[in-house]
Design a protein around this motif. Structure first.
Motif, PDB file in Angstrom:
ATOM      1  N   GLU A 279      54.488  36.199  53.344  1.00 16.00           N
ATOM      2  CA  GLU A 279      53.336  35.657  52.623  1.00 16.00           C
ATOM      3  C   GLU A 279      52.274  36.735  52.410  1.00 16.00           C
ATOM      4  N   PHE A 280      52.046  37.584  53.401  1.00 13.72           N
ATOM      5  CA  PHE A 280      51.085  38.677  53.219  1.00 13.72           C
ATOM      6  C   PHE A 280      51.556  39.618  52.111  1.00 13.72           C
ATOM      7  N   LEU A 281      52.845  39.883  52.036  1.00 16.36           N
ATOM      8  CA  LEU A 281      53.389  40.747  50.985  1.00 16.36           C
ATOM      9  C   LEU A 281      53.190  40.121  49.607  1.00 16.36           C
ATOM     10  N   ARG A 282      53.303  38.817  49.528  1.00 15.98           N
ATOM     11  CA  ARG A 282      53.068  38.132  48.258  1.00 15.98           C
ATOM     12  C   ARG A 282      51.588  38.084  47.920  1.00 15.98           C
ATOM     13  N   ALA A 319      52.064  40.495  40.200  1.00 18.29           N
ATOM     14  CA  ALA A 319      53.289  39.701  40.135  1.00 18.29           C
ATOM     15  C   ALA A 319      53.395  38.750  41.325  1.00 18.29           C
ATOM     16  N   GLY A 320      52.937  39.194  42.513  1.00 23.71           N
ATOM     17  CA  GLY A 320      52.983  38.331  43.684  1.00 23.71           C
ATOM     18  C   GLY A 320      52.159  37.076  43.514  1.00 23.71           C
ATOM     19  N   ARG A 321      51.011  37.189  42.874  1.00 21.32           N
ATOM     20  CA  ARG A 321      50.160  36.014  42.640  1.00 21.32           C
ATOM     21  C   ARG A 321      50.658  35.158  41.472  1.00 21.32           C
ATOM     22  N   ASP A 322      51.711  35.649  40.787  1.00 23.71           N
ATOM     23  CA  ASP A 322      52.274  34.912  39.657  1.00 23.71           C
ATOM     24  C   ASP A 322      53.696  34.438  39.960  1.00 23.71           C
ATOM     25  N   ALA A 323      54.167  34.707  41.193  1.00 15.46           N
ATOM     26  CA  ALA A 323      55.531  34.338  41.569  1.00 15.46           C
ATOM     27  C   ALA A 323      55.682  32.822  41.616  1.00 15.46           C
ATOM     28  N   PRO A 331      48.908  29.686  44.005  1.00 12.30           N
ATOM     29  CA  PRO A 331      49.274  31.065  44.325  1.00 12.30           C
ATOM     30  C   PRO A 331      48.116  31.899  44.843  1.00 12.30           C
ATOM     31  N   ALA A 332      46.869  31.442  44.614  1.00 12.29           N
ATOM     32  CA  ALA A 332      45.715  32.179  45.118  1.00 12.29           C
ATOM     33  C   ALA A 332      45.372  31.815  46.552  1.00 12.29           C
ATOM     34  N   ALA A 333      46.097  30.843  47.123  1.00 16.13           N
ATOM     35  CA  ALA A 333      45.837  30.406  48.495  1.00 16.13           C
ATOM     36  C   ALA A 333      46.758  31.136  49.469  1.00 16.13           C
ATOM     37  N   LEU A 334      46.226  31.454  50.650  1.00 24.16           N
ATOM     38  CA  LEU A 334      47.024  32.043  51.719  1.00 24.16           C
ATOM     39  C   LEU A 334      47.606  30.915  52.567  1.00 24.16           C
TER      40      LEU A 334
END
Length: 407
Positions: A279-282, A319-323, A331-334
């Motif tokens: 999740e941190f990587l994303r 791209a991670g926030r758009d996966a 996608p903006a939430a941790l």
């Protein structure tokens, strides 16, 4: 889009942009998945910000690492194509098949999963030693005290870099991927010199370590690793293996400090840390931008014409926030409990990062130790005062000042 983010209709990847990268990428994605951009080097090209188009660009058969089609544009900013000792040349990340296939095969033979797994206990010992060295309570910079020295020590031991060279290595690698030219090129040239001397020493007395294994791969495999390729490959492993993990740990810790409920979840369930690393990587990956690709021919990407020689850069962080996420998740939430978070943090296709297992292992072990032994942590400065890497492909904090009390 605000005029301050563009120049002549192009996105400008300035220090201000990088400091607010995710907010600005979100605005770009709302407009489209690809945009004309001016990169921190001054080179002009196309920036891919959407997840689906990023996957396509990372495997597009006509987007190659060979910079020859862009030689004129590169020479205008002082980059000499195919000159030994310049940039990160001479390694698989800037090679295309069949050279890439050959280099990756030789390096993967030395960089085995067994070698990575065997490092787990040593990484844990290094992490505990760094926490032991902290005063019982007070303020410190976690980049200096923990997130920086841990991967530095791991990579130096893995490669067999002697203690007397580690400070030079730390200083040069800190600049190599984070500072615009000419300082950027000076740091890379210094690392080239350091490695050539170290590799010459190891040829006469190899000992243990990945550098010795690379020498053996060169000398025992009909010399199919040239001297330039040997130095370039070692440089890639040093800079990427050190700098990426420093930044991954820093952004992960900042994310947890911003989200105390998520921090409590991980402290209460340390067995979930490996999944949280995904999740941190994303959420905020340490490699913001993939290395340049160049159009080998006229092509079209995301409906945009790309003339031959145009640099194309994939924004992995965007791209991670758009996966794709299941069940309309934000996608903006941790969410450190998110199952199988999808991302492109380690790339996609033939250039997928060989060091991904090591990065995952280091991050998981380091976070488990730190969260268990330093229970009280908060930022020691206002969040708006945090300084981010101002240029280049990496995303990370230059410092992470915290107040803490350790167990």
């Amino acid at each position: 889009m605000p005029a301050s983010e563009t120049r002549g209709g192009r996105v400008v990847l300035s220090p201000a942009f990088k400091a607010e990268a995710h907010e600005r990428y979100e605005r770009l994605r709302a407009i489209g998945p690809i945009h004309a951009a001016t990169f921190s080097s001054g080179l002009e090209g196309q920036l891919v910000v959407g997840y689906d188009l990023a996957r396509e660009a990372l495997t597009h058969p006509a987007l190659l690492k060979d910079p020859t089609p862009a030689a004129d544009a590169l020479s205008a900013i002082g980059y000499v194509v195919n000159k030994p000792g310049v940039g990160l040349g001479g390694h698989m990340l800037e090679a295309d098949p069949p050279a890439h296939t050959r280099l990756r095969r030789l390096v993967s033979g030395a960089f085995t999963p067994r070698r990575t797994a065997a490092l787990a206990l040593r990484i844990e010992a290094i992490a505990h030693a760094l926490v032991d060295a902290m005063p019982p309570a007070g303020e410190l910079d976690l980049v200096v005290a923990f997130t920086g020295p841990l991967p530095l020590t791991v990579m130096a031991e893995l490669l067999g870099i002697p203690e007397c060279l580690r400070e030079d290595f730390r200083r040069m690698s800190a600049h190599a991927l984070t500072v615009a030219a000419p300082e950027h090129r000076d740091a890379l040239a210094g690392l080239h010199r350091l490695l050539r001397g170290l590799l010459a020493d190891k040829r006469s007395d190899q000992g243990d370590g990945l550098l010795s294994d690379l020498i053996a791969a060169r000398d025992e495999d009909d010399g199919r690793l040239s001297d330039d390729e040997l130095v370039g490959t070692a440089l890639l492993l040093i800079v990427a293996g050190h700098e990426t993990t420093v930044n991954l740990l820093g952004t992960a810790l900042l994310a947890l400090l911003r989200h105390p409920a998520q921090l409590r979840l991980l402290r209460d369930a340390p067995e979930s840390v490996p999944g949280a690393v995904e999740e941190f990587l994303r959420y905020d990956t340490s490699v913001e931008l993939a290395t340049h690709r160049y159009a080998a021919e006229d092509l079209e990407l995301g409906g945009v014409p790309i003339p031959r020689g145009t640099p194309v850069v994939v924004a992995l962080a965007s791209a991670g926030r758009d996966a794709p996420l299941p069940h309309a998740q934000d996608p903006a939430a941790l969410d450190v409990t998110r199952p199988a978070a999808r991302h492109l943090a380690f790339g996609h296709g033939i250039h997928y990062c060989l060091g991904a297992p090591l990065a995952r292992l280091e991050a998981a072990v380091a976070l488990r130790v730190l969260l268990a032994r330093v229970p009280l942590v908060e930022l020691a400065v206002p969040e708006e005062d945090l300084a981010w890497i101002p240029s280049g492909m990496m995303r990370g904090l230059l410092a992470l000042p915290v107040r803490y009390r350790r167990a």
